[in-house]
Design a protein around this motif. Structure first.
Motif: not given
Length: 694
Positions: A137-144, A147-154, A165-168, A205-210
């Protein structure tokens, strides 16, 4: 050096290889070996870079489930991953198969990731009621990005290599020989003096403040009652807002909270129960299986069409028989429409639609079924109709063909007796919609042959179902318990509760809908036909007529007529209380001399749930179900019992069998109704201070 992990030099690249079949799970030996081999590689002056790879089927596919519930042994996985991340030599993870959970976390500790084009990665811990606990939960958001990390983890769903590959998540995809591709990639990195890439040093990266508030809202309905998805969101939020080491500490706190939560205990119970249910007690592992290469379904209605789709989806040719051309054409058209709707949603391609339709062969003649290996009857719940069908199947089907009935309540032994081959007959009770619902209640008759049972249980898995073996009684396991609950729900309304109140109590427990909304969805006429058949076949055990019978006779059949127990406005599926039904209930009370009273939510919960627990205990006593887990799996996958409560009998243990037994005894004393007579097993376990699971 650990036996399950080895180190060798391939030219100028050190290779750390995991070999712990079947899935290279990250048990203590693998963790120890990964650490020792990394250290060996770092000390090897000839190794310009290191590659981590799995032998056999897969890169490490997650935690070792054999260690679940046992005291942890070092080294801990977070420490292993941290050591890989701190390496002063480039480390490349070479991924094939499924790098899931801890497997992906190990890969995220490496500098670069190469994947075979067929590989999948993911963090599925949420499905066990926990979260990734080794930095995922700490590395994946730093990598991709968050938002995308939430989609994968949740979601916990696996991600295909090209999408990763597309996600990085991965840096390079290779085809053919993975080791060769990984070695070439590592050599290129070394030649280019590629930098070490420690994900811990990146900024999430946090793509959206909310983002976190909005994401929580977006899953609130679907994940109602689950704890882990919301803790996953908090962990990813920590990755965005806290320095890495503090984020890791927060991940561990949230992980520890979940690990001891009742929700996670229930989800882990379901995880193991689903695997255990496929093993039939008393059936030898080496029981031979019959070949199933061609199937037939009798009936092209909603049920028959859905059943046929399961086989086409698995690439098994299926014939579908109807007696009238019009009904057959309509059934085939509905199947096509279902596939086309799935294609519109992007879940299958147009080519797959045509491939699957080509596997479904319509016919009007029983004689066309002479070559099938299995035939499933899906016609009306009427014994005379079943007799006609099975007599015909007995005539046309080849020797050794399995003859199955999709009946949900009727006596499979009587149906088998309509043939000269009862050993080849068994029940295959699909749940509606048959192409969607995971449960397959397989019913063993008195004379069903062992190889037929083994074949059908194996076939269940092959067509993507969770098969549970049960014995013969009215309603088998699921519907037998359901009918007791439905009768109690109706009785509660007779006494003064409203249908909406009863439904809300069960919905709040975690069911997707209450008993009356469920009847409306299934069609009120379905239950009506079953009751009428029982009144004809076994009047002593049939329920007395009530206001629900009158609803059906007035044409209020549920959602399909926009009116059942509830009203449905303009195609909306939201149930709305009906004044017409309220008047009908009031009339029924008056005609039967029932004085309406206030019924508490607690009484509704106890009467609807405890009657099922008591019936479940009787089912176990009678050997209709072999184990409590069989009952639990049936209720989770067939009736939407909340996974985070673990099944009806697992839930009963959490309430306490003494509490339930005392209440069941009280209801029996007050009503004199046999349905409340405590099961001998319930009484025994309660008096011994035990639960269904010990």
């Amino acid at each position: 050096m650990s036996e399950v992990v080895s180190y060798r030099l391939e030219g100028d690249i050190g290779v750390i290889s995991v070999n712990y079949p079947p899935v290279n799970a990250l048990g203590q030996g693998v963790r120890q070996g990964l650490t020792e081999c990394l250290r060996q590689g770092l000390q090897d002056d000839q190794a310009k870079a290191l590659v981590v790879i799995g032998e056999g089927r897969t890169f490490p596919a997650g935690a070792d489930i054999r260690e679940f519930g046992k005291p942890p042994q070092g080294p801990a996985l977070p420490d292993v991953v941290a050591e890989y991340e701190a390496s002063d030599k480039l480390v490349v993870a070479a991924i094939h198969g499924t790098a899931l959970g801890g497997g992906l976390e190990v890969a995220l500790g490496c500098d670069y990731r190469v994947a075979l084009d067929s590989a999948k990665v993911g963090l599925p811990e949420v499905k066990l009621g926990i979260l990734p606990g080794a930095g995922g939960t700490q590395r994946l958001p730093r990598l991709i990005g968050a938002q995308k990390a939430l989609e994968v983890i949740v979601s916990g769903n696996p991600v295909k290599a090209k999408d990763a590959l597309a996600l990085g998540i991965v840096d390079e995809i290779v085809s053919g020989d993975l080791l060769e591709g990984a070695l070439a990639y590592a050599r290129k990195l070394a030649a280019d003096n590629a930098p070490l890439r420690r994900i811990r040093d990146l900024q999430a990266k946090k793509e959206d403040p909310d983002l976190f508030t909005n994401f929580e809202k977006s899953i609130a309905r679907k994940q109602r009652g689950f704890k882990a998805p919301f803790h996953c969101i908090k962990a990813v939020q920590a990755a965005v807002e806290l320095p890495f080491d503090e984020g890791m500490k927060r991940e561990r706190e949230l992980f520890a909270e979940l690990l001891v939560s009742p929700e996670s205990r229930a989800q882990r119970h379901v995880f193991f129960a689903e695997r255990e249910v496929a093993k039939v007690p008393g059936l030898a592992k080496d029981t031979p299986k019959r070949e199933i290469n061609q199937v037939a379904v009798i009936g092209a209605g909603t049920m028959g069409g859905g059943i046929a789709m399961n086989f086409a989806n698995a690439g098994i040719p299926v014939k579908i028989l109807e007696v009238k051309e019009e009904a057959l054409e309509k059934g085939i058209a509905v199947i096509r429409k279902n596939y086309e709707n799935t294609a519109k949603k992007g879940r299958i391609t147009e080519q797959q639609v045509e491939q699957r339709m080509a596997l479904i062969q319509p016919t009007l003649s029983y004689d066309d079924l002479s070559d099938v290996d299995l035939v499933i009857e899906a016609v009306f719940e009427n014994m005379d109709v079943k007799k006609a069908v099975f007599s015909e199947l007995d005539r046309v089907c080849k020797k050794g063909a399995i003859l199955a009935t999709n009946t949900s309540t009727l006596d499979v032994n009587r149906i088998a007796a309509f043939t000269q081959r009862p050993e080849d007959v068994m029940g295959m009770h699909f749940f509606s919609p048959a192409n969607v619902m995971k449960l397959l209640e397989n019913v063993r008759g008195e004379k069903t042959a062992d190889d037929v049972i083994a074949t059908v249980m194996d076939l269940s898995r092959r067509i993507g179902k969770v098969g549970v073996l049960v014995g013969v009684c009215h309603g088998f396991v699921g519907n037998r318990m359901l009918h007791k609950r439905q009768a109690e729900a109706v009785q509660l309304v007779n006494e003064g509760a409203s249908p909406a109140q009863v439904d809300k109590v069960l919905f709040d427990l975690g069911f997707p809908m209450g008993p009356f909304a469920m009847s409306d969805l299934a069609g009120m006429d379905v239950g009506y036909r079953i009751r009428e058949e029982l009144r004809k076949e076994d009047p002593d055990n049939a329920p007395p007529r009530n206001w629900t019978d009158e609803l059906v006779e007035q044409g209020r059949l549920g959602q399909k007529t926009q009116a059942g127990v509830f009203d449905y406005k303009d195609g909306d599926r939201t149930p709305v209380p009906s004044e017409q039904v309220d008047a009908l209930i009031a009339k029924f009370r008056e005609e039967n001399g029932i004085q309406s009273r206030e019924v508490s939510d607690q009484e509704i919960l106890e009467r609807c749930m405890y009657v099922m627990v008591n019936e479940g205990a009787k089912i176990l006593e009678e050997g209709i179900a072999a184990r409590p887990l069989d009952v639990d799996v049936i209720w989770i996958y067939g009736y939407g019992f909340p996974v985070y409560r673990g099944g009806v009998l697992f839930w009963a243990d959490s309430v306490g069998l003494k509490t339930i037994y005392d209440k069941v005894s009280q209801f029996h004393k007050e009503t004199g109704n046999d349905v409340w007579k405590p099961a001998a097993l319930l009484e025994k376990l309660a008096n011994e201070g035990k639960g269904f699971y010990g």
